[in-house]
Design an enzyme around this catalytic site. Sequence first.
Site, PDB file in Angstrom:
ATOM      1  N   ASN A   1     -26.755 -10.310  36.444  1.00 29.84           N
ATOM      2  CA  ASN A   1     -26.493 -11.497  37.259  1.00 29.84           C
ATOM      3  C   ASN A   1     -27.541 -11.565  38.374  1.00 29.84           C
ATOM      4  OD1 ASN A   1     -25.499 -13.106  39.392  1.00 29.84           O
ATOM      5  ND2 ASN A   1     -23.415 -12.938  38.625  1.00 29.84           N
TER       6      ASN A   1
ATOM      7  N   LYS B   1     -26.234 -11.507  42.064  1.00 31.31           N
ATOM      8  CA  LYS B   1     -25.858 -10.186  42.588  1.00 31.31           C
ATOM      9  C   LYS B   1     -27.110  -9.387  42.926  1.00 31.31           C
ATOM     10  CE  LYS B   1     -21.674  -9.186  39.810  1.00 31.31           C
ATOM     11  NZ  LYS B   1     -21.133  -8.245  38.813  1.00 31.31           N
TER      12      LYS B   1
ATOM     13  N   GLU C   1     -19.745  -4.745  26.217  1.00 31.86           N
ATOM     14  CA  GLU C   1     -18.569  -5.589  26.457  1.00 31.86           C
ATOM     15  C   GLU C   1     -17.666  -4.916  27.500  1.00 31.86           C
ATOM     16  OE1 GLU C   1     -14.890  -7.548  23.931  1.00 31.86           O
ATOM     17  OE2 GLU C   1     -16.301  -6.220  22.917  1.00 31.86           O
TER      18      GLU C   1
ATOM     19  N   ASP D   1     -18.499  -4.539  39.680  1.00 36.02           N
ATOM     20  CA  ASP D   1     -17.586  -5.446  38.988  1.00 36.02           C
ATOM     21  C   ASP D   1     -16.835  -6.192  40.075  1.00 36.02           C
ATOM     22  OD1 ASP D   1     -16.968  -6.325  36.315  1.00 36.02           O
ATOM     23  OD2 ASP D   1     -14.903  -5.782  36.764  1.00 36.02           O
TER      24      ASP D   1
ATOM     25  N   PHE E   1     -24.070 -18.100  44.270  1.00 36.66           N
ATOM     26  CA  PHE E   1     -23.858 -18.211  42.823  1.00 36.66           C
ATOM     27  C   PHE E   1     -22.359 -18.293  42.546  1.00 36.66           C
ATOM     28  CE2 PHE E   1     -22.280 -13.915  41.812  1.00 36.66           C
ATOM     29  CZ  PHE E   1     -22.627 -13.228  42.968  1.00 36.66           C
TER      30      PHE E   1
ATOM     31  N   HIS F   1     -17.326  -9.883  50.279  1.00 34.22           N
ATOM     32  CA  HIS F   1     -16.765  -8.716  49.596  1.00 34.22           C
ATOM     33  C   HIS F   1     -17.871  -7.724  49.226  1.00 34.22           C
ATOM     34  CE1 HIS F   1     -17.875 -12.031  47.097  1.00 34.22           C
ATOM     35  NE2 HIS F   1     -17.808 -11.348  45.988  1.00 34.22           N
ATOM     36  N   ARG F   2     -18.995  -8.238  48.706  1.00 40.17           N
ATOM     37  CA  ARG F   2     -20.096  -7.358  48.294  1.00 40.17           C
ATOM     38  C   ARG F   2     -20.765  -6.742  49.522  1.00 40.17           C
ATOM     39  NH1 ARG F   2     -21.718 -10.626  45.241  1.00 40.17           N
ATOM     40  NH2 ARG F   2     -20.608  -9.810  43.442  1.00 40.17           N
TER      41      ARG F   2
HETATM   42  P1  ITT Z   1     -22.807  -8.383  35.418  1.00 41.69           P
HETATM   43  O1  ITT Z   1     -21.577  -7.904  34.645  1.00 41.69           O
HETATM   44  O2  ITT Z   1     -24.054  -8.355  34.598  1.00 41.69           O
HETATM   45  O3  ITT Z   1     -22.939  -7.710  36.735  1.00 41.69           O
HETATM   46  P2  ITT Z   1     -21.270 -10.799  35.746  1.00 41.69           P
HETATM   47  O4  ITT Z   1     -21.540 -12.087  36.450  1.00 41.69           O
HETATM   48  O5  ITT Z   1     -20.718 -10.878  34.336  1.00 41.69           O
HETATM   49  O6  ITT Z   1     -22.622  -9.946  35.771  1.00 41.69           O
HETATM   50  P3  ITT Z   1     -18.786  -9.645  36.635  1.00 41.69           P
HETATM   51  O7  ITT Z   1     -18.310  -9.263  35.280  1.00 41.69           O
HETATM   52  O8  ITT Z   1     -18.561  -8.667  37.759  1.00 41.69           O
HETATM   53  O9  ITT Z   1     -20.349  -9.907  36.643  1.00 41.69           O
HETATM   54  O10 ITT Z   1     -18.175 -11.066  37.004  1.00 41.69           O
HETATM   55  C1  ITT Z   1     -18.183 -11.472  38.310  1.00 41.69           C
HETATM   56  C2  ITT Z   1     -17.988 -12.976  38.373  1.00 41.69           C
HETATM   57  O11 ITT Z   1     -17.185 -13.243  39.533  1.00 41.69           O
HETATM   58  C3  ITT Z   1     -19.317 -13.680  38.604  1.00 41.69           C
HETATM   59  O12 ITT Z   1     -19.911 -14.082  37.390  1.00 41.69           O
HETATM   60  C4  ITT Z   1     -18.887 -14.854  39.476  1.00 41.69           C
HETATM   61  O13 ITT Z   1     -18.367 -15.876  38.672  1.00 41.69           O
HETATM   62  C5  ITT Z   1     -17.747 -14.275  40.285  1.00 41.69           C
HETATM   63  N1  ITT Z   1     -18.273 -13.702  41.541  1.00 41.69           N
HETATM   64  C6  ITT Z   1     -18.379 -12.389  41.893  1.00 41.69           C
HETATM   65  N2  ITT Z   1     -18.941 -12.254  43.106  1.00 41.69           N
HETATM   66  C7  ITT Z   1     -19.201 -13.505  43.537  1.00 41.69           C
HETATM   67  C8  ITT Z   1     -19.786 -14.029  44.697  1.00 41.69           C
HETATM   68  O14 ITT Z   1     -20.269 -13.244  45.654  1.00 41.69           O
HETATM   69  N3  ITT Z   1     -19.872 -15.350  44.819  1.00 41.69           N
HETATM   70  C9  ITT Z   1     -19.409 -16.176  43.855  1.00 41.69           C
HETATM   71  N4  ITT Z   1     -18.875 -15.768  42.712  1.00 41.69           N
HETATM   72  C10 ITT Z   1     -18.761 -14.436  42.545  1.00 41.69           C
END
Ligand code: ITT
Length: 201
Positions: A13, A16, A41, A70, A155, A183-184
């Site tokens: 992502n 992130k 997965e 995650d 995002f 949160h991050r």
């Molecule tokens: P990776 O697994 O490759 O890290 P991902 O996007 O699939 O990428 P996740 O499985 O952790 O990651 O899903 C997190 C989702 O939650 C992300 O795709 C966003 O839709 C949402 N999300 C998480 N943190 C966010 C943030 O800071 N701002 C907005 N949406 C967020």
Amino acid sequence: MADQATIVVATNNPGKLKEFALLLPSFNIISQSSLGITPEEELGETFFENSLQKARVASAASGMASLGDDSGLIVPALNNLPGLRSARYAHESATDEENRQHLKKEIEKLELNQAKAYFVCVLVLLQSPADPFPLMATGLLEGLVKTTMQGNNGFGYDPMFYPKDSNVSLGEMDSDEKALLSHRGKAIQILKRKIESFASE
Ligand code: ITT
């Protein structure tokens, strides 16, 4: 630069990844995709399991220290969805825009235009794939999800998420503002303190 410890961030992502590069300036942050590592997965039933799995896959493939993230958005009025399914809420290969529109529809089905929500982030740092003592950190951000979307920064669900007591969405904040309260951002500050105390022991 040569002295900086390298961490492979176990994410595909780009949103992130940008936040990690901003918040961990004393590390050489590289993405798993730049090393050709493909994610597995996500089968865990908790954010912890998924974060550990991501870190382990990236550390095993790279032979380096790796950081898993995650995270997701929890809306109690929607039985805690999108939750673990946040990245795939609309469908398996959904875009951020499709996920936002899906969430908007689900909130409207409740005849609401906003709902309480919170973001969570679980970080796991592994020194090696067999590291028996991963460093872990969590962060939480409370607020409201609104069907009115504002701003294009960030995002995911950022344009529809309004932190508690804020009139502006995360999508309207610049990356430094978001990092201070997200949160991050909170999880990374905790992780940094753990890294420092671990290194000094
Ligand atoms: P990776 O697994 O490759 O890290 P991902 O996007 O699939 O990428 P996740 O499985 O952790 O990651 O899903 C997190 C989702 O939650 C992300 O795709 C966003 O839709 C949402 N999300 C998480 N943190 C966010 C943030 O800071 N701002 C907005 N949406 C967020």
